[in-house]
Scaffold this motif. Structure first.
Motif, mmCIF file in Angstrom:
data_model
loop_
_atom_site.group_PDB
_atom_site.id
_atom_site.type_symbol
_atom_site.label_atom_id
_atom_site.label_comp_id
_atom_site.label_asym_id
_atom_site.label_seq_id
_atom_site.Cartn_x
_atom_site.Cartn_y
_atom_site.Cartn_z
ATOM 1 N N LYS A 1 13.041 80.053 -13.710
ATOM 2 C CA LYS A 1 11.758 79.662 -13.121
ATOM 3 C C LYS A 1 11.117 80.828 -12.370
ATOM 4 N N ALA B 1 7.616 82.630 -13.065
ATOM 5 C CA ALA B 1 6.558 82.508 -12.058
ATOM 6 C C ALA B 1 6.163 83.853 -11.457
ATOM 7 N N ASP B 2 7.104 84.786 -11.356
ATOM 8 C CA ASP B 2 6.834 86.074 -10.718
ATOM 9 C C ASP B 2 7.385 87.207 -11.581
ATOM 10 N N THR C 1 9.786 78.587 -3.880
ATOM 11 C CA THR C 1 10.362 78.562 -5.222
ATOM 12 C C THR C 1 11.415 77.459 -5.263
#
Length: 155
Positions: free
Chosen positions: A110, A114-115, A154
């Motif tokens: 994830k 996401a980053d 997160t």
């Protein structure tokens, strides 16, 4: 004479990583870098790189899962052994650690999605660990999962 300014910096990075693999005698790094250098250098293979980037992680996880489950399929680990996994503190601890690592890996996937800015650092750290510390290249997922524990927001 070779003109350095015309060389692709991405291929140079892969070549440096290949050399690190050779110096450390790590065949995983050597094969991965060599294949990527070949794929990136061949114009006919260029369309496959985004596909490999998008699905390669899933293929790797699938292959790793098959490798881990193979002893059950081959009979090396039978149902009796599986049941004994719940009878000793060492086996129960191993189950808990397995759950923790799987959870961290999920968080890592994830976070990496996401980053994407952290991916380069995770890859460099993983390559260093694989090339010089005899690690295995499953590190980015777990490293990202651990990193995600330090990120607020997160999940």
């Amino acid at each position: 004479m070779l003109n350095i300014s015309t060389l692709n910096p991405n291929l140079i990075a892969l070549l440096v990583l290949l050399i690190c693999g050779v110096i450390s005698q790590n065949t995983t790094i050597i094969i991965a870098c060599a294949l990527l250098i070949i794929l990136a250098s061949l114009p006919v293979a260029q369309p496959f790189l985004p596909y490999l980037e998008k699905y390669g992680l899933n293929w790797g996880i699938l292959l790793l899962t098959i490798a881990v489950l193979t002893p059950i399929a081959s009979g090396k680990i039978g149902s009796e052994t599986l049941l004994k996994s719940f009878t000793s503190w060492q086996s129960l601890l191993a189950i808990l650690v397995g759950v923790l690592v799987a959870w961290l890996g999920g968080r890592g996937v994830k976070l990496m999605s996401a980053d994407p800015t952290v991916v380069a650092g995770l890859l460099i750290g993983t390559v260093i660990g694989v090339a010089f510390l005899r690690g295995v290249p499953v590190g980015p997922l777990i490293a990202a999962g651990i990193l995600s524990l330090f990120y607020t927001g997160t999940k």
